[in-house]
Scaffold this active site. Structure first.
Site, PDB file in Angstrom:
ATOM      1  N   CYS A   2       0.852  -1.186   0.000  1.00 36.54           N
ATOM      2  CA  CYS A   2       0.000   0.000   0.000  1.00 36.54           C
ATOM      3  C   CYS A   2       0.890   1.239   0.000  1.00 36.54           C
ATOM      4  O   CYS A   2       2.086   1.155   0.198  1.00 36.54           O
ATOM      5  CB  CYS A   2      -0.878  -0.017   1.242  1.00 36.54           C
ATOM      6  SG  CYS A   2      -1.822  -1.539   1.360  1.00 36.54           S
ATOM      7  N   ARG A  27       2.692   1.649  -7.180  1.00 42.42           N
ATOM      8  CA  ARG A  27       2.553   0.548  -6.210  1.00 42.42           C
ATOM      9  C   ARG A  27       1.215  -0.159  -6.368  1.00 42.42           C
ATOM     10  O   ARG A  27       0.945  -1.147  -5.695  1.00 42.42           O
ATOM     11  CB  ARG A  27       2.683   1.094  -4.778  1.00 42.42           C
ATOM     12  CG  ARG A  27       4.033   1.687  -4.461  1.00 42.42           C
ATOM     13  CD  ARG A  27       3.988   2.484  -3.153  1.00 42.42           C
ATOM     14  NE  ARG A  27       3.932   1.637  -1.990  1.00 42.42           N
ATOM     15  CZ  ARG A  27       5.011   1.243  -1.309  1.00 42.42           C
ATOM     16  NH1 ARG A  27       6.202   1.608  -1.728  1.00 42.42           N
ATOM     17  NH2 ARG A  27       4.909   0.487  -0.246  1.00 42.42           N
ATOM     18  N   TRP A  74      -3.583  -1.791  -1.605  1.00 43.44           N
ATOM     19  CA  TRP A  74      -3.424  -2.949  -2.494  1.00 43.44           C
ATOM     20  C   TRP A  74      -3.895  -4.111  -1.643  1.00 43.44           C
ATOM     21  O   TRP A  74      -3.178  -4.565  -0.757  1.00 43.44           O
ATOM     22  CB  TRP A  74      -1.955  -3.088  -2.899  1.00 43.44           C
ATOM     23  CG  TRP A  74      -1.636  -4.323  -3.678  1.00 43.44           C
ATOM     24  CD1 TRP A  74      -1.255  -5.535  -3.168  1.00 43.44           C
ATOM     25  CD2 TRP A  74      -1.688  -4.505  -5.100  1.00 43.44           C
ATOM     26  NE1 TRP A  74      -1.065  -6.438  -4.173  1.00 43.44           N
ATOM     27  CE2 TRP A  74      -1.311  -5.848  -5.369  1.00 43.44           C
ATOM     28  CE3 TRP A  74      -2.001  -3.686  -6.164  1.00 43.44           C
ATOM     29  CZ2 TRP A  74      -1.249  -6.363  -6.674  1.00 43.44           C
ATOM     30  CZ3 TRP A  74      -1.934  -4.205  -7.447  1.00 43.44           C
ATOM     31  CH2 TRP A  74      -1.573  -5.523  -7.701  1.00 43.44           C
ATOM     32  N   ASN A  98       0.414  -0.214   6.097  1.00 40.10           N
ATOM     33  CA  ASN A  98       0.946  -1.038   5.011  1.00 40.10           C
ATOM     34  C   ASN A  98       1.585  -2.233   5.687  1.00 40.10           C
ATOM     35  O   ASN A  98       2.393  -2.071   6.598  1.00 40.10           O
ATOM     36  CB  ASN A  98       1.992  -0.246   4.199  1.00 40.10           C
ATOM     37  CG  ASN A  98       2.600  -1.104   3.096  1.00 40.10           C
ATOM     38  OD1 ASN A  98       1.965  -2.054   2.641  1.00 40.10           O
ATOM     39  ND2 ASN A  98       3.816  -0.788   2.707  1.00 40.10           N
ATOM     40  N   GLY A  99       1.216  -3.454   5.272  1.00 35.63           N
ATOM     41  CA  GLY A  99       1.802  -4.649   5.885  1.00 35.63           C
ATOM     42  C   GLY A  99       0.716  -5.677   6.168  1.00 35.63           C
ATOM     43  O   GLY A  99      -0.398  -5.583   5.657  1.00 35.63           O
ATOM     44  N   GLU A 479      12.282 -21.499 -17.485  1.00 36.09           N
ATOM     45  CA  GLU A 479      12.033 -20.111 -17.067  1.00 36.09           C
ATOM     46  C   GLU A 479      13.212 -19.218 -17.417  1.00 36.09           C
ATOM     47  O   GLU A 479      13.045 -18.090 -17.895  1.00 36.09           O
ATOM     48  CB  GLU A 479      11.739 -20.072 -15.564  1.00 36.09           C
ATOM     49  CG  GLU A 479      11.610 -18.694 -14.953  1.00 36.09           C
ATOM     50  CD  GLU A 479      10.511 -17.833 -15.578  1.00 36.09           C
ATOM     51  OE1 GLU A 479       9.668 -18.379 -16.331  1.00 36.09           O
ATOM     52  OE2 GLU A 479      10.525 -16.614 -15.354  1.00 36.09           O
ATOM     53  N   LYS A 483      12.873 -15.872 -19.696  1.00 28.71           N
ATOM     54  CA  LYS A 483      13.321 -14.552 -19.218  1.00 28.71           C
ATOM     55  C   LYS A 483      14.264 -13.914 -20.226  1.00 28.71           C
ATOM     56  O   LYS A 483      14.139 -12.762 -20.597  1.00 28.71           O
ATOM     57  CB  LYS A 483      14.028 -14.683 -17.866  1.00 28.71           C
ATOM     58  CG  LYS A 483      13.127 -14.825 -16.683  1.00 28.71           C
ATOM     59  CD  LYS A 483      12.477 -13.547 -16.252  1.00 28.71           C
ATOM     60  CE  LYS A 483      11.036 -13.339 -16.537  1.00 28.71           C
ATOM     61  NZ  LYS A 483      10.077 -14.338 -16.655  1.00 28.71           N
ATOM     62  N   GLU A 486      12.535 -13.053 -23.730  1.00 29.23           N
ATOM     63  CA  GLU A 486      11.455 -12.057 -23.780  1.00 29.23           C
ATOM     64  C   GLU A 486      11.952 -10.639 -23.549  1.00 29.23           C
ATOM     65  O   GLU A 486      11.275  -9.684 -23.911  1.00 29.23           O
ATOM     66  CB  GLU A 486      10.334 -12.393 -22.807  1.00 29.23           C
ATOM     67  CG  GLU A 486      10.653 -12.278 -21.341  1.00 29.23           C
ATOM     68  CD  GLU A 486       9.407 -12.521 -20.478  1.00 29.23           C
ATOM     69  OE1 GLU A 486       8.307 -12.131 -20.863  1.00 29.23           O
ATOM     70  OE2 GLU A 486       9.566 -13.113 -19.401  1.00 29.23           O
ATOM     71  N   HIS A 502      19.199 -36.274 -27.435  1.00 26.05           N
ATOM     72  CA  HIS A 502      18.114 -36.573 -28.396  1.00 26.05           C
ATOM     73  C   HIS A 502      17.914 -35.429 -29.381  1.00 26.05           C
ATOM     74  O   HIS A 502      16.836 -35.267 -29.928  1.00 26.05           O
ATOM     75  CB  HIS A 502      16.820 -36.843 -27.609  1.00 26.05           C
ATOM     76  CG  HIS A 502      16.940 -37.996 -26.677  1.00 26.05           C
ATOM     77  ND1 HIS A 502      16.977 -39.309 -27.081  1.00 26.05           N
ATOM     78  CD2 HIS A 502      17.108 -38.017 -25.330  1.00 26.05           C
ATOM     79  CE1 HIS A 502      17.121 -40.102 -26.035  1.00 26.05           C
ATOM     80  NE2 HIS A 502      17.201 -39.352 -24.957  1.00 26.05           N
ATOM     81  N   LYS A 601       1.673  -7.054 -20.210  1.00 25.76           N
ATOM     82  CA  LYS A 601       1.823  -7.574 -18.841  1.00 25.76           C
ATOM     83  C   LYS A 601       0.757  -8.615 -18.544  1.00 25.76           C
ATOM     84  O   LYS A 601       0.988  -9.567 -17.831  1.00 25.76           O
ATOM     85  CB  LYS A 601       1.726  -6.429 -17.830  1.00 25.76           C
ATOM     86  CG  LYS A 601       1.966  -6.853 -16.386  1.00 25.76           C
ATOM     87  CD  LYS A 601       3.314  -7.499 -16.192  1.00 25.76           C
ATOM     88  CE  LYS A 601       3.507  -8.121 -14.841  1.00 25.76           C
ATOM     89  NZ  LYS A 601       4.704  -8.977 -14.758  1.00 25.76           N
TER      90      LYS A 601
HETATM   91  C1  AGP Z   1       6.469 -13.875 -17.935  1.00 23.45           C
HETATM   92  O1  AGP Z   1       7.664 -13.130 -17.756  1.00 23.45           O
HETATM   93  C2  AGP Z   1       5.529 -13.245 -18.942  1.00 23.45           C
HETATM   94  N1  AGP Z   1       5.222 -11.937 -18.571  1.00 23.45           N
HETATM   95  C3  AGP Z   1       4.332 -14.146 -19.251  1.00 23.45           C
HETATM   96  O2  AGP Z   1       4.826 -15.409 -19.645  1.00 23.45           O
HETATM   97  C4  AGP Z   1       3.330 -14.372 -18.091  1.00 23.45           C
HETATM   98  O3  AGP Z   1       3.921 -15.201 -17.111  1.00 23.45           O
HETATM   99  C5  AGP Z   1       2.091 -15.079 -18.664  1.00 23.45           C
HETATM  100  O4  AGP Z   1       1.501 -14.222 -19.618  1.00 23.45           O
HETATM  101  C6  AGP Z   1       1.061 -15.440 -17.593  1.00 23.45           C
HETATM  102  O5  AGP Z   1       0.576 -14.283 -16.983  1.00 23.45           O
HETATM  103  P1  AGP Z   1      -0.258 -14.425 -15.607  1.00 23.45           P
HETATM  104  O6  AGP Z   1       0.674 -15.016 -14.607  1.00 23.45           O
HETATM  105  O7  AGP Z   1      -0.679 -13.034 -15.277  1.00 23.45           O
HETATM  106  O8  AGP Z   1      -1.415 -15.335 -15.865  1.00 23.45           O
END
Ligand code: AGP
Length: 606
Positions: A2, A27, A74, A98-99, A479, A483, A486, A502, A601
């Site tokens: 928050c 935030r 939040w 906040n907390g 992962e 990272k 992307e 393989h 996002k």
């Molecule tokens: C991860 O770095 C990406 N931003 C993307 O793969 C994300 O994890 C995916 O779109 C799922 O989003 P969500 O966790 O909001 O469902």
């Protein structure tokens, strides 16, 4: 996370509070409010949703007071409604917080037993009741807050106003940040620098378990036993944007370094070292009757789901399947009332995951969601939600949300294992003890980010990367590749290391950096063989290994060492160097790290 702002001075404070809250917008929030002192009584104005709703309300009410506190919420406890918005007032006391107050349920029951009536579902309101009780017992506001905080467990950054004491804010913190701004005949409180940077650059960072009495004529600081402390202001030289990123160049880097706090907040109050048990926020399952579990998610959250599969099958011996949100609903999934669907989603709005949830519910499945946004669509349509407390994640590339998802999966696996009888109390206690150590060990890894810097420079011009892992670190290889690709736009693939022979081994040459996750464990010898296969073909090996490993340094080109932890918890550490590598390579290549091309996002379309 928050946002808090407070002002004690000579100007009408409403606009100052709103402006400060607006500068904390990054935030995230779902409601907001102010408490402004007028004729020695605080007037509460609150609204749901955007800050502009509060600004409109203040414009209509025209408060003229020169002392006040403001808050953007939040939500972590209680839905995002006006009733749950801060400030909360009880008797003469108004409070913003906040907390997370861990013992809020016990305190609420005790206070209700003494006749207190509560107006909200929040943990915060309890503080107003506790302080008002102490005022009624004859204590002054400072002593009243000190005495009330003795009864509170958990994390808090609070500001308190008391009717009748018109020109002081009492502020205190424990495990949550609080900053004091020093002005000329006016002083400030805030949860972060950006809120008050336009008003003053002289700031005091309130220390852990300290309290401040903020008045026009000055600021007094003391410890929570009331012993005075000498705190000198620091001159802040950042510009506003730098301040929102906590001095980091990008939100993603700030969020990488927030992970120890985010994981602490996510596991706090959900695991018990004394019983070795775990809790899922009021969601109960008859585990003995559970036939199977399906985990559905997308992207990074899907990788958390694959880790979850390893954890649940190892600790609870319940069959788990993991599927992509975009695939699950098209295969007429074999799930029904005796199965559990777990969705994992940072945003709680991912269309593919939401569609999978609806498909499973149509088939009678109960749904438990791991989610970072209170009130999101997925959270509202689930039977139970385990909220991650990562706080808003601004960087498109998910980092702190991911590690809090991993922590949530450990909590769920312990919960299931203890109830299926496959995880003994003793084993549960051991695992909980180790889990509670992880945030410190995460911090240790992040403190050595300079080691990764050297490696990032060496390989930032590579055109392809391979990431290899085995067992529970296989999804971390996936992962790490995601990272890097992307945000740096370098082609990267994650593979189960055993798959090398393989096919992927055909790719290996002196231009191919290969990141190998090689922490100590049952797969160690095999992964060392994979690493040797790569080097035999002139591939460059970047190894992530357990500190104290005597042999890997001699067979890797580059080495990043992490604390030696049990396999179930390794992903929380092995992913950190991969996040740093991706960030640093992308930054060196000059891409838009926080908003990479073509990405959003939250993918709310199928
Ligand atoms: C991860 O770095 C990406 N931003 C993307 O793969 C994300 O994890 C995916 O779109 C799922 O989003 P969500 O966790 O909001 O469902």
């Amino acid at each position: 996370m928050c946002g808090i702002v407070g002002y004690v001075g000579k100007e009408p404070c409403a606009e100052i509070l709103i402006d400060g809250l607006r500068r904390l917008e990054y935030r995230g929030y779902d409601s907001a409010g102010t408490a402004i002192m007028e004729n020695a009584k605080t007037r509460i104005l609150r609204s749901e949703g955007k800050l502009s709703n509060l600004a409109k309300l203040i414009g209509e009410s025209k408060p003229t007071g020169t002392v006040g506190i403001g808050h953007t919420r939040w939500a972590t406890h209680g839905r995002p409604t006006e009733q749950n918005a801060h400030p909360h007032k009880y008797g003469r006391v108004s409070v913003v917080h906040n907390g997370i107050i861990e013992n809020h349920a016990t305190l609420r029951a005790t206070l209700q037993g003494a006749g207190h009536k509560f107006a909200s579902e929040t943990d915060t309101e309890i503080v107003a009741h506790l302080v008002d009780d102490e005022l009624n017992a004859g204590h002054d506001p400072v002593q009243a807050v000190l005495r009330a905080l003795k009864r509170v467990e958990g994390a808090y950054a609070i500001c308190v106003l008391c009717d009748g004491v018109a020109d002081q804010i009492v502020a205190a913190r424990r495990d949550a940040p609080l900053i004091l701004g020093v002005g000329d005949g006016e002083n400030y409180v805030a949860s972060d620098i950006p809120a008050i940077l336009s008003r003053t650059r002289d700031m005091i960072f309130l220390g852990e378990r300290e309290l401040a009495v903020v008045r026009r004529d000055g600021i007094k600081v003391m410890d929570l036993d009331g012993n005075p402390l000498d705190r000198k202001p620091t001159r802040i030289v950042w510009d506003a944007m730098m301040a929102e990123k906590g001095g980091h160049k990008h939100f993603m880097l700030k969020e990488i370094f927030e992970q120890p706090r985010a994981v602490t907040d996510t596991i706090r109050e959900r695991v018990s070292p004394s019983t070795g048990d775990a809790f899922i926020d009021g969601f109960e399952l008859d585990v003995k009757k559970l036939r199977s579990i399906t985990i559905v998610a997308c992207g990074t959250s899907y990788h958390a789901g694959v880790v979850g599969q390893f954890l649940i099958e190892a600790l609870a011996r319940i069959p788990v399947e993991v599927d992509l949100g975009s695939e699950f609903r098209y295969r007429d999934p074999l799930v029904g009332p005796e199965d559990l669907l777990i969705t994992i989603s940072q945003s709680g709005e991912t269309a593919d995951t939401l569609a999978a949830l609806r498909e499973a519910k149509k088939k009678g499945c109960r749904v438990l969601s791991v989610c970072n946004v209170v009130g999101s669509t997925i959270s509202r349509e689930s039977d139970g939600v385990l909220y991650t407390h990562a706080g808003p994640e601004i960087g498109v590339a998910s980092t702190k949300a991911f590690t809090t998802q991993l922590a949530a999966m450990v909590v769920i696996a312990i919960y299931l294992g203890r109830r299926s009888g496959t995880l003994s109390e003793e084993a549960g206690k051991e695992l909980v003890k180790d889990l509670l150590q992880i945030p410190n060990q995460m911090k240790e890894v992040l403190d050595h980010s300079a080691t990764v810097n050297v490696i990032s420079r060496r390989y930032s011009i590579a055109r392809d990367f391979l990431f290899l892992g085995r067992g529970i670190n296989y999804p971390i290889a996936l992962e790490g590749a995601l990272k890097l690709k992307e945000i740096s736009y370098i082609h990267a693939e994650g593979y189960a290391a055993g798959e090398m022979k393989h096919g992927p081994i055909a790719l290996i040459d002196e231009h191919m950096p290969v990141v190998v996750l090689a922490p100590r464990g049952s797969h160690y010898d095999k992964i060392i063989n994979n690493l040797a296969e790569v080097r035999a073909r002139a591939g460059k090996v970047i190894a992530i290994a357990s500190r104290g490993d005597p042999e890997i340094g001699a067979i890797a080109d580059d080495l990043i060492q992490i604390p030696d932890v049990r396999p179930e918890l390794q992903p929380l550490l092995t992913v950190l160097p991969l996040q740093l590598l991706a960030y640093q390579v992308a930054d060196l290549r000059g891409t838009d790290v926080d908003q990479p091309r073509n990405l959003a996002k939250s993918v709310t379309v199928e």
